[in-house]
Design an enzyme around this catalytic site. Structure first.
Site, PDB file in Angstrom:
ATOM      1  N   CYS A 209       0.816  -1.215   0.000  1.00 48.35           N
ATOM      2  CA  CYS A 209       0.000   0.000   0.000  1.00 48.35           C
ATOM      3  C   CYS A 209       0.846   1.258   0.000  1.00 48.35           C
ATOM      4  O   CYS A 209       0.458   2.280  -0.575  1.00 48.35           O
ATOM      5  CB  CYS A 209      -0.934   0.001   1.210  1.00 48.35           C
ATOM      6  SG  CYS A 209      -2.199  -1.281   1.156  1.00 48.35           S
ATOM      7  N   CYS A 383      12.224   8.980  -8.442  1.00 49.78           N
ATOM      8  CA  CYS A 383      10.867   8.463  -8.231  1.00 49.78           C
ATOM      9  C   CYS A 383      10.450   8.852  -6.815  1.00 49.78           C
ATOM     10  O   CYS A 383      11.011   9.794  -6.235  1.00 49.78           O
ATOM     11  CB  CYS A 383      10.812   6.954  -8.453  1.00 49.78           C
ATOM     12  SG  CYS A 383      11.773   5.999  -7.257  1.00 49.78           S
TER      13      CYS A 383
END
Length: 430
Positions: A209, A383
């Site tokens: 998650c 990122c």
């Protein structure tokens, strides 16, 4: 050397914050605590020697009246909650036992406080530590049903093996983005987790998650169904998913059930000739950490990486370069560095011609504008956490193979979240 000193200072700062937090909550932990891989255990009170028998009060009978009149259900139960973590702001979107004023507090303390506020008659036994191969079996043996809502592979293998070795059913569920799944392992002759997944997947292929996101109502829906299965097993009704898996697609609002393979005779833990007879080091077995936090990959050498501090110095010196942001579009929309170009990792994996051309054009343009004495032109990849950027560097080494003699392709360690923590505290974290 400077990077190592910076890393140690950062770790020291985190430890000092942890000490202060523990001092703040230690007085309360004697009364309440809850722990939250979201790993819960349930045991019937009548089978736990330390508990004394008691009759329901008039108020309790009124409170539970709609449930008590169902013939299959009883009136007693003990709830154990295990979590090693603290409440974070990002938890509140889906972990509804916590609230804004509990951010930074032990999840053990936060959840137990909420549960007791909802119902002071519930006996909730908290465990504020990380489950591992040294303590799992001893803990699980004290309960009748185990509920696993963990978000990492090592914990799933650990809990499964401990349940098989202890003879306990395991109600397991997981959720990611807008999807979820649920099944019950090691129950009524059904398969265990290892029957379906004999070996752990490569660490770099697993998304949790923290990496992939999750819509808050999805784990809520799966959690309610898990609670229902626990009640059915505890009451003797039996589970609906002992040899089936429930798949939930929130986007299409659809449930479907698939039949699982039966218990495998060759299974390493529940088979006819098991090789796993004691719990093992599951982090080593899986090659990843048993936490719900974003994992840290190590795909590149030190020479192929720079720290955020080193990259900031490069910006301050106005060194010509190209910065490639490889996150999904939805994350770029949340925040990005203004001088970056957007080339998503998924497009690099596809070797998408449009995006490869965009990247090459930007490199060529920036190279022309650079000073003539720059022999190797630098390309940096960024990122969110510094994992996808490492994958992208490897892909760019293939895609830009003909140009690599004049290019230096490196990733930025820790990504934009490290940038927010160490360089620009005003930069959003998500």
């Amino acid at each position: 050397m400077e990077a190592e000193v910076a890393r140690l200072r950062d770790e020291l700062s985190k430890k000092e914050q942890e000490v202060e937090r523990l001092r703040a909550v230690s007085a309360h932990l004697q009364q309440n605590s809850y722990s939250g891989n979201m790993f819960a255990l349930v045991k019937q009170l009548t089978e736990v020697p330390p508990l004394e028998e008691k009759s329901l009060s008039k108020e309790e009978i009124m409170r539970y009246s709609r449930q008590l009149i169902i013939p299959e259900l009883g009136v007693k139960g003990r709830l154990g909650l295990l979590d090693y973590d603290d409440v974070e702001l990002s938890n509140l979107q889906r972990q509804v036992l916590h609230a804004e004023d509990k951010v930074g507090m032990s999840k053990a303390l936060s959840a137990a406080t909420t549960i007791n506020r909802l119902n002071s008659n519930v006996e909730c036994i908290p465990y504020h530590f990380q489950l591992n191969y040294k303590n799992a079996k001893q803990l699980i043996q004290q309960y009748d049903i185990v509920v696993d809502c963990s978000d990492n592979v090592p914990t799933r293998f650990l809990v499964n093996d401990a349940c098989v070795l202890s003879g306990k059913p395991l109600v397991s569920a997981s959720a990611l983005r807008m999807e979820g799944q649920l099944t019950v392992y090691n129950y009524n002759g059904g398969p265990c987790y290892r029957c379906l997944y004999p070996k752990p997947p490569p660490a770099e292929t697993v998304t949790n998650c923290s990496d992939g996101g999750v819509l808050g109502v999805v784990p809520g829906i799966l959690g309610c169904i898990q609670a229902l299965e626990v009640l059915k097993i505890a009451s003797g009704i039996g589970s609906s998913y002992s040899q089936q898996m429930l798949i939930f697609d929130a986007l299409e609002a659809r449930f479907r059930t698939i039949k699982l393979r039966p218990k495998q005779p060759t299974c390493a833990v529940c088979g006819e000739n098991p090789t796993v007879k004691e719990l093992i080091d599951y982090e080593r077995f899986c090659g990843s950490a048993a936490t719900d936090q974003c994992r840290t990959l190590h795909l590149l050498t030190g020479e192929q990486r720079v720290t955020v501090q080193e990259y900031k110095q490069l910006l301050d010196q106005d060194v010509p370069h190209v910065l490639v942001d490889v996150r999904p579009q939805v994350e770029v929309d949340i925040c990005h560095l203004p001088h970056s170009i957007y080339v998503p990792l998924a497009k690099l994996e596809e070797k998408n011609a449009e995006y490869v051309k965009l990247l090459q054009n930007n490199i060529n343009l920036s190279r022309k504008e650079a000073a003539a004495d720059i022999v190797t032109f630098p390309v940096y990849v960024i990122c969110k956490q510094g994992n996808d950027s490492q994958k992208a560097v490897k892909l760019l080494q293939e895609i830009l193979d003909n140009e690599l003699c004049s290019l230096s392709v490196k990733d930025i360690q820790g990504g934009l979240m490290a940038w927010a923590r160490k360089i620009d505290p005003t930069f959003p974290q998500y």
